[in-house]
Design an enzyme around this catalytic site. Structure first.
Site, PDB file in Angstrom:
ATOM      1  N   GLU A  54     -12.783  -0.726  17.459  1.00  0.00           N
ATOM      2  CA  GLU A  54     -13.806  -0.131  16.217  1.00  0.00           C
ATOM      3  C   GLU A  54     -15.089  -0.708  16.727  1.00  0.00           C
ATOM      4  O   GLU A  54     -15.238  -2.186  16.690  1.00  0.00           O
ATOM      5  CB  GLU A  54     -13.535  -0.501  15.333  1.00  0.00           C
ATOM      6  CG  GLU A  54     -12.049   0.537  14.594  1.00  0.00           C
ATOM      7  CD  GLU A  54     -11.536  -0.306  13.308  1.00  0.00           C
ATOM      8  OE1 GLU A  54     -12.421  -1.446  12.573  1.00  0.00           O
ATOM      9  OE2 GLU A  54     -10.143   0.466  12.784  1.00  0.00           O
TER      10      GLU A  54
ATOM     11  N   ASP B  24      10.846   2.223   5.845  1.00  0.00           N
ATOM     12  CA  ASP B  24      10.804   1.051   6.214  1.00  0.00           C
ATOM     13  C   ASP B  24      12.130   0.029   6.762  1.00  0.00           C
ATOM     14  O   ASP B  24      12.935   0.727   5.700  1.00  0.00           O
ATOM     15  CB  ASP B  24       9.707   0.537   5.147  1.00  0.00           C
ATOM     16  CG  ASP B  24       9.793  -0.638   5.226  1.00  0.00           C
ATOM     17  OD1 ASP B  24      10.026  -1.151   5.804  1.00  0.00           O
ATOM     18  OD2 ASP B  24       8.512  -1.453   4.313  1.00  0.00           O
TER      19      ASP B  24
ATOM     20  N   HIS C 238     -13.439   2.443   8.768  1.00  0.00           N
ATOM     21  CA  HIS C 238     -12.220   1.330   8.163  1.00  0.00           C
ATOM     22  C   HIS C 238     -12.980   0.618   6.474  1.00  0.00           C
ATOM     23  O   HIS C 238     -13.856  -0.251   6.211  1.00  0.00           O
ATOM     24  CB  HIS C 238     -12.880   0.177   9.480  1.00  0.00           C
ATOM     25  CG  HIS C 238     -11.577  -0.671   9.039  1.00  0.00           C
ATOM     26  ND1 HIS C 238     -10.927  -1.592   9.740  1.00  0.00           N
ATOM     27  CD2 HIS C 238     -10.610  -1.126   7.792  1.00  0.00           C
ATOM     28  CE1 HIS C 238      -9.340  -2.048   9.837  1.00  0.00           C
ATOM     29  NE2 HIS C 238      -9.783  -1.781   8.407  1.00  0.00           N
ATOM     30  N   LEU C 239     -13.096   2.060   5.872  1.00  0.00           N
ATOM     31  CA  LEU C 239     -13.203   1.837   4.475  1.00  0.00           C
ATOM     32  C   LEU C 239     -12.070   1.631   3.799  1.00  0.00           C
ATOM     33  O   LEU C 239     -13.058   1.786   2.078  1.00  0.00           O
ATOM     34  CB  LEU C 239     -14.440   3.019   3.723  1.00  0.00           C
ATOM     35  CG  LEU C 239     -16.001   3.614   4.383  1.00  0.00           C
ATOM     36  CD1 LEU C 239     -16.507   4.895   3.586  1.00  0.00           C
ATOM     37  CD2 LEU C 239     -16.864   2.304   4.256  1.00  0.00           C
ATOM     38  N   GLY C 240     -11.338   1.328   3.973  1.00  0.00           N
ATOM     39  CA  GLY C 240     -10.178   1.136   2.884  1.00  0.00           C
ATOM     40  C   GLY C 240     -10.228   0.589   2.164  1.00  0.00           C
ATOM     41  O   GLY C 240      -9.961   1.006   0.701  1.00  0.00           O
ATOM     42  N   ALA C 241     -10.781  -0.591   1.968  1.00  0.00           N
ATOM     43  CA  ALA C 241     -11.113  -1.915   1.541  1.00  0.00           C
ATOM     44  C   ALA C 241     -12.180  -2.503   0.699  1.00  0.00           C
ATOM     45  O   ALA C 241     -12.065  -3.043   0.032  1.00  0.00           O
ATOM     46  CB  ALA C 241     -10.710  -3.308   2.051  1.00  0.00           C
TER      47      ALA C 241
ATOM     48  N   ILE D 292       0.792  -0.887   0.089  1.00  0.00           N
ATOM     49  CA  ILE D 292      -0.026  -0.135  -0.319  1.00  0.00           C
ATOM     50  C   ILE D 292       1.202   1.709  -0.780  1.00  0.00           C
ATOM     51  O   ILE D 292       0.798   2.110  -1.043  1.00  0.00           O
ATOM     52  CB  ILE D 292      -0.807  -0.028   1.309  1.00  0.00           C
ATOM     53  CG1 ILE D 292      -2.041  -1.771   0.965  1.00  0.00           C
ATOM     54  CG2 ILE D 292      -2.198   1.525   1.356  1.00  0.00           C
ATOM     55  CD1 ILE D 292      -2.835  -1.897   2.365  1.00  0.00           C
TER      56      ILE D 292
ATOM     57  N   THR E  86       1.898   0.072   8.255  1.00  0.00           N
ATOM     58  CA  THR E  86       2.846  -1.061   8.160  1.00  0.00           C
ATOM     59  C   THR E  86       1.688  -1.553   9.086  1.00  0.00           C
ATOM     60  O   THR E  86       0.375  -1.152   9.798  1.00  0.00           O
ATOM     61  CB  THR E  86       3.671  -0.800   9.553  1.00  0.00           C
ATOM     62  OG1 THR E  86       2.729   0.322  11.139  1.00  0.00           O
ATOM     63  CG2 THR E  86       4.507   0.049   9.321  1.00  0.00           C
TER      64      THR E  86
ATOM     65  N   ALA F  84      -4.557   2.242   8.303  1.00  0.00           N
ATOM     66  CA  ALA F  84      -3.794   0.751   8.351  1.00  0.00           C
ATOM     67  C   ALA F  84      -4.099  -0.178   9.351  1.00  0.00           C
ATOM     68  O   ALA F  84      -5.184  -0.748   9.342  1.00  0.00           O
ATOM     69  CB  ALA F  84      -2.222   0.932   8.341  1.00  0.00           C
ATOM     70  N   ARG F  85      -3.888   0.033  10.710  1.00  0.00           N
ATOM     71  CA  ARG F  85      -4.384   0.032  12.382  1.00  0.00           C
ATOM     72  C   ARG F  85      -4.746   1.129  13.008  1.00  0.00           C
ATOM     73  O   ARG F  85      -3.661   1.099  13.405  1.00  0.00           O
ATOM     74  CB  ARG F  85      -4.095  -1.302  12.609  1.00  0.00           C
ATOM     75  CG  ARG F  85      -4.197  -2.766  11.290  1.00  0.00           C
ATOM     76  CD  ARG F  85      -5.116  -2.927  11.716  1.00  0.00           C
ATOM     77  NE  ARG F  85      -5.351  -4.119  10.879  1.00  0.00           N
ATOM     78  CZ  ARG F  85      -6.332  -4.365   9.726  1.00  0.00           C
ATOM     79  NH1 ARG F  85      -6.495  -3.162   9.657  1.00  0.00           N
ATOM     80  NH2 ARG F  85      -6.906  -5.190   9.439  1.00  0.00           N
TER      81      ARG F  85
HETATM   82  N1  LIG Z   1      -7.901  -0.137   5.889  1.00  0.00           N
HETATM   83  C1  LIG Z   1      -8.243  -1.022   5.629  1.00  0.00           C
HETATM   84  O1  LIG Z   1      -8.782  -1.369   5.258  1.00  0.00           O
HETATM   85  C2  LIG Z   1      -7.020  -1.667   4.977  1.00  0.00           C
HETATM   86  C3  LIG Z   1      -5.638  -1.775   6.480  1.00  0.00           C
HETATM   87  N2  LIG Z   1      -5.013  -2.299   5.413  1.00  0.00           N
HETATM   88  C4  LIG Z   1      -3.553  -2.329   6.618  1.00  0.00           C
HETATM   89  O2  LIG Z   1      -2.714  -1.934   6.104  1.00  0.00           O
HETATM   90  C5  LIG Z   1      -1.837  -2.988   6.511  1.00  0.00           C
HETATM   91  C6  LIG Z   1      -0.386  -2.641   5.269  1.00  0.00           C
HETATM   92  O3  LIG Z   1      -0.360  -3.573   4.137  1.00  0.00           O
HETATM   93  P1  LIG Z   1       0.114  -4.020   3.152  1.00  0.00           P
HETATM   94  O4  LIG Z   1       1.330  -2.799   2.877  1.00  0.00           O
HETATM   95  O5  LIG Z   1      -0.721  -4.326   2.509  1.00  0.00           O
HETATM   96  O6  LIG Z   1       1.627  -5.270   3.986  1.00  0.00           O
HETATM   97  P2  LIG Z   1       3.157  -4.974   3.633  1.00  0.00           P
HETATM   98  O7  LIG Z   1       3.261  -6.179   4.722  1.00  0.00           O
HETATM   99  O8  LIG Z   1       2.879  -4.985   1.710  1.00  0.00           O
HETATM  100  O9  LIG Z   1       3.301  -3.511   4.251  1.00  0.00           O
HETATM  101  C7  LIG Z   1       3.594  -3.518   5.471  1.00  0.00           C
HETATM  102  C8  LIG Z   1       5.235  -2.736   5.351  1.00  0.00           C
HETATM  103  O10 LIG Z   1       5.732  -2.313   6.809  1.00  0.00           O
HETATM  104  C9  LIG Z   1       6.763  -2.467   7.425  1.00  0.00           C
HETATM  105  N3  LIG Z   1       7.282  -2.391   8.138  1.00  0.00           N
HETATM  106  C10 LIG Z   1       7.295  -2.895   9.536  1.00  0.00           C
HETATM  107  N4  LIG Z   1       7.075  -2.789  10.950  1.00  0.00           N
HETATM  108  C11 LIG Z   1       7.657  -1.563  10.165  1.00  0.00           C
HETATM  109  C12 LIG Z   1       8.288  -0.305  11.230  1.00  0.00           C
HETATM  110  N5  LIG Z   1       8.429  -0.977  12.506  1.00  0.00           N
HETATM  111  N6  LIG Z   1       8.772   0.604  10.998  1.00  0.00           N
HETATM  112  C13 LIG Z   1       8.492   0.516   9.446  1.00  0.00           C
HETATM  113  N7  LIG Z   1       7.607  -0.025   8.521  1.00  0.00           N
HETATM  114  C14 LIG Z   1       7.473  -1.560   9.349  1.00  0.00           C
HETATM  115  C15 LIG Z   1       7.127  -3.971   6.190  1.00  0.00           C
HETATM  116  O11 LIG Z   1       8.459  -3.698   6.160  1.00  0.00           O
HETATM  117  C16 LIG Z   1       6.360  -3.670   5.268  1.00  0.00           C
HETATM  118  O12 LIG Z   1       7.422  -3.179   4.412  1.00  0.00           O
HETATM  119  C17 LIG Z   1      -1.824  -3.732   6.941  1.00  0.00           C
HETATM  120  O13 LIG Z   1      -1.215  -3.715   7.750  1.00  0.00           O
HETATM  121  C18 LIG Z   1      -3.463  -3.677   7.052  1.00  0.00           C
HETATM  122  O14 LIG Z   1      -2.677  -3.318   8.282  1.00  0.00           O
HETATM  123  C19 LIG Z   1      -5.039  -3.152   4.913  1.00  0.00           C
HETATM  124  C20 LIG Z   1      -5.752  -3.397   4.076  1.00  0.00           C
HETATM  125  C21 LIG Z   1      -6.886  -2.657   4.139  1.00  0.00           C
HETATM  126  O1  LIG Z   2     -12.685  -5.632   5.493  1.00  0.00           O
HETATM  127  C1  LIG Z   2     -12.263  -5.376   5.203  1.00  0.00           C
HETATM  128  O2  LIG Z   2     -12.339  -4.314   4.846  1.00  0.00           O
HETATM  129  C2  LIG Z   2     -11.217  -4.370   6.073  1.00  0.00           C
HETATM  130  C3  LIG Z   2     -10.068  -5.084   5.572  1.00  0.00           C
HETATM  131  C4  LIG Z   2      -8.442  -4.771   5.729  1.00  0.00           C
HETATM  132  O3  LIG Z   2      -8.092  -3.802   7.254  1.00  0.00           O
HETATM  133  C5  LIG Z   2      -7.099  -5.244   5.699  1.00  0.00           C
HETATM  134  O4  LIG Z   2      -7.245  -6.172   4.786  1.00  0.00           O
HETATM  135  O5  LIG Z   2      -6.164  -5.401   7.067  1.00  0.00           O
END
Ligand SMILES: NC(=O)C1=CN([C@@H]2O[C@H](COP(=O)(O)OP(=O)(O)OC[C@H]3O[C@@H](n4cnc5c(N)ncnc54)[C@H](O)[C@@H]3O)[C@@H](O)[C@H]2O)C=CC1
Ligand SMILES: O=C(O)CCC(=O)C(=O)O
Length: 524
Positions: free
Chosen positions: A258, A168, A276-279, A149, A200, A228-229
């Protein structure tokens, strides 16, 4: 016939691979629905609403696989699932674009006061002067977490004429250059960014990574985003910095709890929020549902799945033989990731002695899964560890050697970063167990388990006493202690084990001792 419980709102169209399977029966109900017989369910499909606890799993004795239609698996007790032999899978990249786009929409809305202005016009007002915004063009965007992301956001930010700074620990210089971003430290990001966005996973390391101490270092008027979270930005500390006017605006898609209910941040006009609408797009939901549905079907057809969080991809027989080496490989990888603080671009593994008779490729994957543990909350297991390393620009080399350093078997791994190389060697001794026998140039011998502290120090009389004194003063019991040095009076190391991790204060007291060069907690 296998029964699948779809407990959350998952795209029906995406479930097609399962709906189309004559062996599958799909039940679309909540886990607490009295009409559901949990005891016969073999697969559970969820998004984030259903909390898959150990208690729930206990009611599902036939459960074989839990599928998360999304990335974060923090609503699933993965260790409990692993212990129960239940595979957990997710859909790592199906919602990347949607989440990046949502973050970008939040950023633009924040800078141009769009939600506030929208409500105002709907209230029959026309306050053009009140909603003067700020351009994205020319601004410094700080991205914490440059995974899927984060990278998509960087691409979009560059098109908008922003300068992108990223932090990162896994990002190599080559990948940063390829993405056209400036890879830097968290402190630099805090000091130089006009806007900071976090991407992250939520881990012990990232929880509160943006807290009061970090906020203090930011520019006055900084804008912060969390899609993210909840908890990556400490909400209480953030509320303080919004209240005192230091933070110019906040956009949140996620919360520590949440829904957040009555939350201190919600009363501020410059805090904009979404639930929590990201996805939450048709495309992302179709993607993630299709990915997990296909994986569940693959699994029940007896084939290995590729997005498992916790599945070793080998037969039970081989797994048992390889188990001791599997564990030590994983621990070596995890020690490396906790000791090497810079981006790693190469991991070379050398196997020697009796371990070379086994499936070393599998052990390499186990080492990689240990290396990625705690950094990435998706997909880091033996099934696709190599692919993950490749995606992150890490070259993985494996070789066999005759030099076992006097042990029956030896696994030696060197992590090469931009500046330094760090080597860890381990062995498994029958009736004794796993041992780490070499750490960054020093021979040593310790059990890789629990709460450890790796100290680099000068070999001077009294140093052990000084360390012991600090720990004693804080009533900390040293469980074990091993020392290693190259020559008298030179550099030396010690590795201590404790019953619980040391506090920041205790670590800092140790670090302040004259003879100490560096301290590094290792939690295994
Ligand atoms: N709002 C939403 O609906 C959504 C939220 N998310 C959240 O977004 C997060 C990121 O998703 P992706 O990019 O797909 O995951 P990813 O695993 O591809 O990227 C996470 C990155 O964070 C880095 N990281 C880990 N620890 C770190 C630290 N201490 N400092 C700096 N960087 C660090 C990792 O090296 C990695 O490159 C997910 O873990 C999830 O919790 C994901 C999808 C939807
Ligand atoms: O299911 C959803 O809408 C939440 C997505 C999300 O936060 C994730 O994929 O980590």
């Amino acid at each position: 016939m296998y029964q699948i419980l779809v407990a959350d709102a998952i795209s029906e169209e995406g479930l097609y691979p399962l709906l189309n399977d004559t062996n599958a029966e799909i039940i679309q109900k909540k886990t607490d629905d009295p009409e559901v017989d949990l005891s016969t369910i073999k697969a559970l499909l969820v998004r984030s609403a259903t909390k898959v606890t150990d208690e729930l799993m206990a009611e599902m004795p036939n459960l074989k696989i839990i599928a998360r239609a999304g990335v974060g698996v923090d609503n699933i007790d993965v260790p409990a699932a692993t212990k129960r032999g239940i595979i957990v899978i997710n859909a790592p990249d199906g919602n990347t674009i949607s989440t990046a786009e949502h973050t970008f929409a939040m950023m633009a809305s924040l800078m141009r006061n769009i939600p506030q202005a929208h409500s105002s016009v709907k209230n029959l007002e026309w306050k053009r002067n009140q909603y003067v915004g700020t351009e994205l063009f020319g601004k410094n965007l700080g991205i914490v977490g440059m995974g899927r992301i984060g990278s998509e956001i960087a691409k979009r930010a560059k098109v908008f004429g922003m300068s992108v700074l990223v932090f990162d620990p896994f990002l190599t210089k080559e990948r940063a250059a390829k993405l056209g971003v400036e890879s830097t430290t968290l402190d630099e990001i805090l000091q130089r960014s006009d806007i900071i966005t976090v991407h992250t996973p939520l881990t012990p390391e990232t929880k509160g990574i943006i807290n009061e101490e970090a906020l203090k270092k930011t520019k006055k008027g900084v804008r912060l985003l969390n899609c993210a979270r909840g908890g990556i930005i400490d909400e209480q500390d953030l509320a303080k910095y919004v209240a005192n006017g230091h933070v110019g605006g906040v956009a949140l898609d996620v919360f520590e709890t949440e829904p957040p209910g009555e939350h201190p941040l919600l009363k501020y006009d410059n805090v904009i929020v979404t639930p929590h609408l990201g996805a939450s797009t048709k495309e992302a939901q179709l993607n993630v549902a299709t990915q997990v549905a296909q994986e569940v079907r693959t699994y029940f057809e007896g084939n290995p799945v590729s997005n498992s969080i916790n599945l070793p991809a080998i037969s039970k027989d081989i797994y048992e033989k390889i188990q001791p080496f599997y564990q030590i490989s994983k621990q070596i990888g995890n020690i490396l990731t906790q000791c090497v603080k810079e981006g790693v671009h190469e991991l070379s593994i050398t196997y020697s002695g009796s371990v070379t008779e086994l499936e070393t490729a599998y052990l390499t994957k186990a080492m990689l899964s240990g290396f990625f543990k705690g950094r990435i909350d998706v997909n880091v297991n033996e099934v696709n560890a190599l692919l993950t390393a490749k995606e992150r620009g890490i070259t993985v080399g494996e070789k066999i050697s005759t030099e076992a350093f006097g042990y029956d078997n030896c696994i030696s791994v060197t992590a090469k970063g931009e500046e330094n190389a760090f080597t860890v060697r381990g062995t498994f001794i029958d009736h004794y167990g796993p041992r780490i026998v070499y750490l960054n140039g020093f021979n040593i011998d310790f059990l890789p388990e629990g709460n450890l502290l790796y100290i680099q120090h000068m070999d001077r009389p009294g140093v052990i006493g000084h360390v012991g004194q600090v720990l004693g003063d804080h009533h900390i019991n040293i469980a074990t202690m091993q020392v290693g040095r190259k020559q008298a009076g030179g550099e030396a190391i010690m590795v201590l084990a404790f019953d619980k991790p040391l506090s920041e204060n205790e670590l800092s007291l140790l670090n302040n001792l004259d003879e100490i060069v560096s301290i590094n907690p290792i939690i295994l």
